[in-house]
Scaffold this motif. Structure first.
Motif, PDB file in Angstrom:
ATOM      1  N   VAL A  32      -2.077  -1.286  -9.164  1.00 27.19           N
ATOM      2  CA  VAL A  32      -3.534  -1.131  -9.098  1.00 27.19           C
ATOM      3  C   VAL A  32      -3.818   0.219  -8.445  1.00 27.19           C
ATOM      4  O   VAL A  32      -3.628   0.377  -7.234  1.00 27.19           O
ATOM      5  CB  VAL A  32      -4.193  -2.265  -8.294  1.00 27.19           C
ATOM      6  N   PRO A  33      -4.268   1.217  -9.218  1.00 28.44           N
ATOM      7  CA  PRO A  33      -4.539   2.535  -8.636  1.00 28.44           C
ATOM      8  C   PRO A  33      -5.818   2.549  -7.802  1.00 28.44           C
ATOM      9  O   PRO A  33      -6.774   1.825  -8.087  1.00 28.44           O
ATOM     10  CB  PRO A  33      -4.699   3.445  -9.870  1.00 28.44           C
ATOM     11  N   VAL A  34      -5.807   3.364  -6.773  1.00 33.85           N
ATOM     12  CA  VAL A  34      -6.972   3.582  -5.918  1.00 33.85           C
ATOM     13  C   VAL A  34      -7.285   5.075  -5.940  1.00 33.85           C
ATOM     14  O   VAL A  34      -6.404   5.895  -5.693  1.00 33.85           O
ATOM     15  CB  VAL A  34      -6.691   3.121  -4.468  1.00 33.85           C
ATOM     16  N   MET A  35      -8.519   5.429  -6.251  1.00 33.83           N
ATOM     17  CA  MET A  35      -8.929   6.834  -6.275  1.00 33.83           C
ATOM     18  C   MET A  35      -9.570   7.183  -4.941  1.00 33.83           C
ATOM     19  O   MET A  35     -10.579   6.598  -4.553  1.00 33.83           O
ATOM     20  CB  MET A  35      -9.921   7.087  -7.413  1.00 33.83           C
ATOM     21  N   CYS A  36      -8.971   8.142  -4.227  1.00 33.15           N
ATOM     22  CA  CYS A  36      -9.490   8.456  -2.890  1.00 33.15           C
ATOM     23  C   CYS A  36      -9.753   9.948  -2.695  1.00 33.15           C
ATOM     24  O   CYS A  36      -9.941  10.394  -1.561  1.00 33.15           O
ATOM     25  CB  CYS A  36      -8.530   7.940  -1.818  1.00 33.15           C
ATOM     26  N   GLU A  37      -9.791  10.703  -3.780  1.00 28.98           N
ATOM     27  CA  GLU A  37     -10.076  12.137  -3.678  1.00 28.98           C
ATOM     28  C   GLU A  37     -11.057  12.535  -4.776  1.00 28.98           C
ATOM     29  O   GLU A  37     -10.785  12.338  -5.968  1.00 28.98           O
ATOM     30  CB  GLU A  37      -8.785  12.946  -3.812  1.00 28.98           C
ATOM     31  N   LYS A  38     -12.188  13.082  -4.385  1.00 28.97           N
ATOM     32  CA  LYS A  38     -13.201  13.480  -5.351  1.00 28.97           C
ATOM     33  C   LYS A  38     -12.670  14.582  -6.262  1.00 28.97           C
ATOM     34  O   LYS A  38     -12.056  15.540  -5.805  1.00 28.97           O
ATOM     35  CB  LYS A  38     -14.459  13.963  -4.623  1.00 28.97           C
ATOM     36  N   GLY A  39     -12.908  14.430  -7.555  1.00 28.48           N
ATOM     37  CA  GLY A  39     -12.505  15.429  -8.535  1.00 28.48           C
ATOM     38  C   GLY A  39     -11.059  15.355  -8.962  1.00 28.48           C
ATOM     39  O   GLY A  39     -10.642  16.123  -9.830  1.00 28.48           O
ATOM     40  N   PHE A  40     -10.279  14.436  -8.378  1.00 27.97           N
ATOM     41  CA  PHE A  40      -8.854  14.368  -8.718  1.00 27.97           C
ATOM     42  C   PHE A  40      -8.646  13.673 -10.062  1.00 27.97           C
ATOM     43  O   PHE A  40      -9.286  12.674 -10.361  1.00 27.97           O
ATOM     44  CB  PHE A  40      -8.080  13.624  -7.630  1.00 27.97           C
ATOM     45  N   LYS A  41      -7.737  14.227 -10.866  1.00 27.51           N
ATOM     46  CA  LYS A  41      -7.335  13.633 -12.145  1.00 27.51           C
ATOM     47  C   LYS A  41      -5.822  13.439 -12.109  1.00 27.51           C
ATOM     48  O   LYS A  41      -5.080  14.392 -11.851  1.00 27.51           O
ATOM     49  CB  LYS A  41      -7.698  14.553 -13.316  1.00 27.51           C
ATOM     50  N   LEU A  73       0.850  -1.186   0.000  1.00 30.80           N
ATOM     51  CA  LEU A  73       0.000   0.000   0.000  1.00 30.80           C
ATOM     52  C   LEU A  73       0.888   1.238   0.000  1.00 30.80           C
ATOM     53  O   LEU A  73       1.642   1.479   0.944  1.00 30.80           O
ATOM     54  CB  LEU A  73      -0.929   0.001   1.219  1.00 30.80           C
ATOM     55  N   SER A  74       0.794   2.003  -1.079  1.00 29.52           N
ATOM     56  CA  SER A  74       1.600   3.218  -1.247  1.00 29.52           C
ATOM     57  C   SER A  74       0.675   4.421  -1.114  1.00 29.52           C
ATOM     58  O   SER A  74      -0.281   4.563  -1.884  1.00 29.52           O
ATOM     59  CB  SER A  74       2.276   3.205  -2.624  1.00 29.52           C
ATOM     60  N   TYR A  75       0.962   5.306  -0.157  1.00 28.31           N
ATOM     61  CA  TYR A  75       0.028   6.397   0.123  1.00 28.31           C
ATOM     62  C   TYR A  75       0.769   7.602   0.719  1.00 28.31           C
ATOM     63  O   TYR A  75       1.915   7.491   1.170  1.00 28.31           O
ATOM     64  CB  TYR A  75      -1.047   5.927   1.101  1.00 28.31           C
ATOM     65  N   GLN A  76       0.093   8.739   0.725  1.00 29.51           N
ATOM     66  CA  GLN A  76       0.600   9.941   1.383  1.00 29.51           C
ATOM     67  C   GLN A  76      -0.038   9.999   2.768  1.00 29.51           C
ATOM     68  O   GLN A  76      -1.220   9.692   2.935  1.00 29.51           O
ATOM     69  CB  GLN A  76       0.248  11.179   0.541  1.00 29.51           C
ATOM     70  N   TRP A  77       0.726  10.393   3.772  1.00 26.85           N
ATOM     71  CA  TRP A  77       0.344  10.182   5.170  1.00 26.85           C
ATOM     72  C   TRP A  77      -0.962  10.849   5.606  1.00 26.85           C
ATOM     73  O   TRP A  77      -1.544  10.443   6.591  1.00 26.85           O
ATOM     74  CB  TRP A  77       1.498  10.630   6.090  1.00 26.85           C
ATOM     75  N   ILE A  93       1.912  -6.893  -6.136  1.00 23.43           N
ATOM     76  CA  ILE A  93       1.037  -5.797  -6.548  1.00 23.43           C
ATOM     77  C   ILE A  93       1.298  -4.599  -5.648  1.00 23.43           C
ATOM     78  O   ILE A  93       1.528  -4.756  -4.442  1.00 23.43           O
ATOM     79  CB  ILE A  93      -0.448  -6.220  -6.447  1.00 23.43           C
ATOM     80  N   LEU A  94       1.246  -3.414  -6.233  1.00 26.96           N
ATOM     81  CA  LEU A  94       1.320  -2.174  -5.457  1.00 26.96           C
ATOM     82  C   LEU A  94       0.042  -1.384  -5.703  1.00 26.96           C
ATOM     83  O   LEU A  94      -0.323  -1.120  -6.854  1.00 26.96           O
ATOM     84  CB  LEU A  94       2.543  -1.344  -5.853  1.00 26.96           C
ATOM     85  N   CYS A  95      -0.639  -1.032  -4.619  1.00 23.75           N
ATOM     86  CA  CYS A  95      -1.836  -0.194  -4.702  1.00 23.75           C
ATOM     87  C   CYS A  95      -1.448   1.236  -4.353  1.00 23.75           C
ATOM     88  O   CYS A  95      -1.001   1.495  -3.229  1.00 23.75           O
ATOM     89  CB  CYS A  95      -2.910  -0.682  -3.739  1.00 23.75           C
TER      90      CYS A  95
END
Length: 303
Positions: free
Chosen positions: A89-98, A6-10, A55-57
């Motif tokens: 495998v991308p995960v979208m977690c912010e509305k309106g983000f492109k 799981l790759s994410y910003q804190w 896999i990296l999400c």
């Protein structure tokens, strides 16, 4: 043994912790920095996490795209090839983000999983688990032992009602009609391109409802879909406005699959676009057809 990283910003750590627990409840081995992943040198630990990943999400957001560490992590994973390849495998977690810039380049053509609405969190985790099992070559390589899975399930807010298994390919269920896209096995002769098989809609998935993905080598946004049971490639004829399969793949068998941004229920909702015919695959008046613009009748749920 491999894992899902799981790759994410804190700033979204609380969400990712819940995803970590949820995936483990489905029996998937997961790597996350705060669960023993980061030790000592951060770059070395991140590299170790990527090196051990099947896999990296990546949890896409504005701050993720602005993070130097996230860029290094995902770029390192994207650069691995051959037997060391890491599936993203991308995960979208912010509305309106492109996704744009470096993040847009790496994730172009990849199907993202929707985590934009936490009210549908359980659907989203199940969708992510399904996508992981679809993507991984050997599912046993990333699964927890039965006792680990039982312990993980007891700690998670997600309570799986059924086991997530690897299917033979994609199964497309129409969002409105609730029916599955399938090949009939009925062959018709076409004067320009030889034999073609017809398509039908079925109430339940069967062997001819599964479609194996093949990526175009020089364009990762293009996908060919080969029927699992018959090996016929899914195509669209804009002149006759009909869907078919045939034994060879050319331009009319090229498709683009993208996540449907209007769906917010956490399920794997997609639209299919025929690259040659420039039409969206839809069901109208009970019939498979190609249409010029997206609407609810163009939405398919991946099963």
């Amino acid at each position: 043994m491999k894992h899902v990283m799981l790759s994410y910003q804190w700033d979204i750590q609380d969400l990712v912790k819940k995803v970590y627990d949820g995936l483990r409840a489905y029996g998937i081995r997961v790597w996350m920095d705060i669960h023993g992943g980061i030790r000592g040198d951060i770059n070395g630990s991140m590299a170790k996490g990527v090196d051990g990943a099947a896999i990296l999400c990546c949890f896409m957001s504005t701050k993720y795209s602005e993070s130097k560490n996230c860029k290094k992590e995902l770029s390192y994973a994207d650069g691995k090839t051959g037997c060391e390849e890491v599936i993203i495998v991308p995960v979208m977690c912010e509305k309106g983000f492109k996704a744009k810039g470096w993040l847009g380049i790496i994730t172009a053509g990849l199907l993202w999983i929707d985590f934009r609405d936490e009210a549908n969190f359980e659907n989203s985790v199940k969708s992510l688990a399904q996508e992981i099992m679809h993507a991984v070559g050997d599912s046993s390589d990333i699964t927890l032992a039965p006792d680990e899975k039982q312990e993980a399930a007891s700690k998670s807010v997600v309570k799986p009602t059924a086991e997530v298994k690897k299917n033979p390919g994609r199964a497309f269920r129409h969002k409105i009609a609730g029916k599955f896209l399938a090949e009939t096995g009925q062959v018709k002769f076409h004067p320009a391109s030889g034999n073609r098989s017809t398509l039908d809609l079925r109430d339940t998935p069967e062997d001819t409802s599964y479609w194996v993905e093949e990526r175009k080598i020089d364009d990762k946004e293009i996908t060919f879909y080969k029927n699992y049971a018959t090996n016929g490639y899914l195509g669209y004829d804009p002149n006759g406005d009909y869907i078919y399969t045939k034994g060879q793949r050319y331009g009319a068998e090229e498709w683009k699959i993208v996540a449907d941004e209007t769906s917010h229920d956490g399920k794997r909702a997609v639209v299919l676009f025929a690259n040659y015919g420039k039409k969206y695959l839809a069901i109208r008046n009970g019939k498979l057809t190609g249409v010029n613009s997206k609407n609810d009748d163009c939405i398919w749920i991946l099963e």
